[in-house]
Design a protein around this motif. Structure first.
Motif, mmCIF file in Angstrom:
data_model
loop_
_atom_site.group_PDB
_atom_site.id
_atom_site.type_symbol
_atom_site.label_atom_id
_atom_site.label_comp_id
_atom_site.label_asym_id
_atom_site.label_seq_id
_atom_site.Cartn_x
_atom_site.Cartn_y
_atom_site.Cartn_z
ATOM 1 N N GLY A 190 45.856 30.971 45.923
ATOM 2 C CA GLY A 190 44.941 30.430 46.972
ATOM 3 C C GLY A 190 44.595 29.040 47.526
ATOM 4 N N ASN A 191 43.467 29.646 48.068
ATOM 5 C CA ASN A 191 42.732 28.401 49.207
ATOM 6 C C ASN A 191 42.942 26.585 48.641
ATOM 7 N N LEU A 209 41.169 36.505 37.307
ATOM 8 C CA LEU A 209 41.762 34.969 38.563
ATOM 9 C C LEU A 209 41.759 36.255 39.803
ATOM 10 N N ARG A 210 42.324 37.659 40.067
ATOM 11 C CA ARG A 210 42.652 38.410 41.032
ATOM 12 C C ARG A 210 40.768 38.097 41.714
ATOM 13 N N ALA A 211 40.474 39.030 40.780
ATOM 14 C CA ALA A 211 39.512 38.838 41.138
ATOM 15 C C ALA A 211 38.236 37.667 42.263
ATOM 16 N N ARG A 251 44.246 34.666 46.081
ATOM 17 C CA ARG A 251 44.943 35.401 47.073
ATOM 18 C C ARG A 251 45.841 35.829 46.136
ATOM 19 N N PHE A 252 46.434 35.109 45.058
ATOM 20 C CA PHE A 252 47.610 36.658 43.770
ATOM 21 C C PHE A 252 47.928 35.814 42.620
ATOM 22 N N THR A 253 48.387 36.336 41.809
ATOM 23 C CA THR A 253 48.592 35.451 39.843
ATOM 24 C C THR A 253 50.121 36.217 39.653
ATOM 25 N N LEU A 254 50.790 35.178 39.410
ATOM 26 C CA LEU A 254 51.569 35.963 38.479
ATOM 27 C C LEU A 254 51.955 35.113 37.360
#
Length: 94
Positions: free
Chosen positions: A26-27, A84-86, A91-94
């Motif tokens: 993310g940012n 985390l995605r919320a 932006r995204f998770t793996l």
């Protein structure tokens, strides 16, 4: 639960309880190094703080943070990704 208590079976997919790794991107200005562990702990997950690592994008705009945590169930693992995605800064998770 302690790390030493976890004994995954060989040759199978995810085994619970277990120690898992998640990466959030993310940012860079969002200070994900502190935000990600806080979010995971906020939903009751045991975070292994000594495993936190981060890496900035070449332009410095984005950061990826990887951390290990303990899960008792598949639902805990899914909850980690969901929380985390919320968040607006992730932006995204793996």
């Amino acid at each position: 639960m302690q790390i030493n208590d976890i004994q995954p079976a060989e040759g199978q997919g995810f085994q619970f309880p277990g120690e898992f790794e998640i990466t959030a991107m993310g940012n860079a200005a969002a200070h994900l190094e502190t935000l990600v562990p806080e979010l995971l702990q906020g939903v009751g997950l045991e975070v292994l703080h000594e495993t936190v690592s981060s890496r900035q994008s070449s332009g410095g705009t984005y950061t990826s943070v990887t951390i290990r945590f303990l899960c008792r169930t598949r639902e805990d693992y899914d909850k980690a990704h969901e929380v985390l995605r919320a968040h607006d800064e992730i932006r995204f998770t793996l």
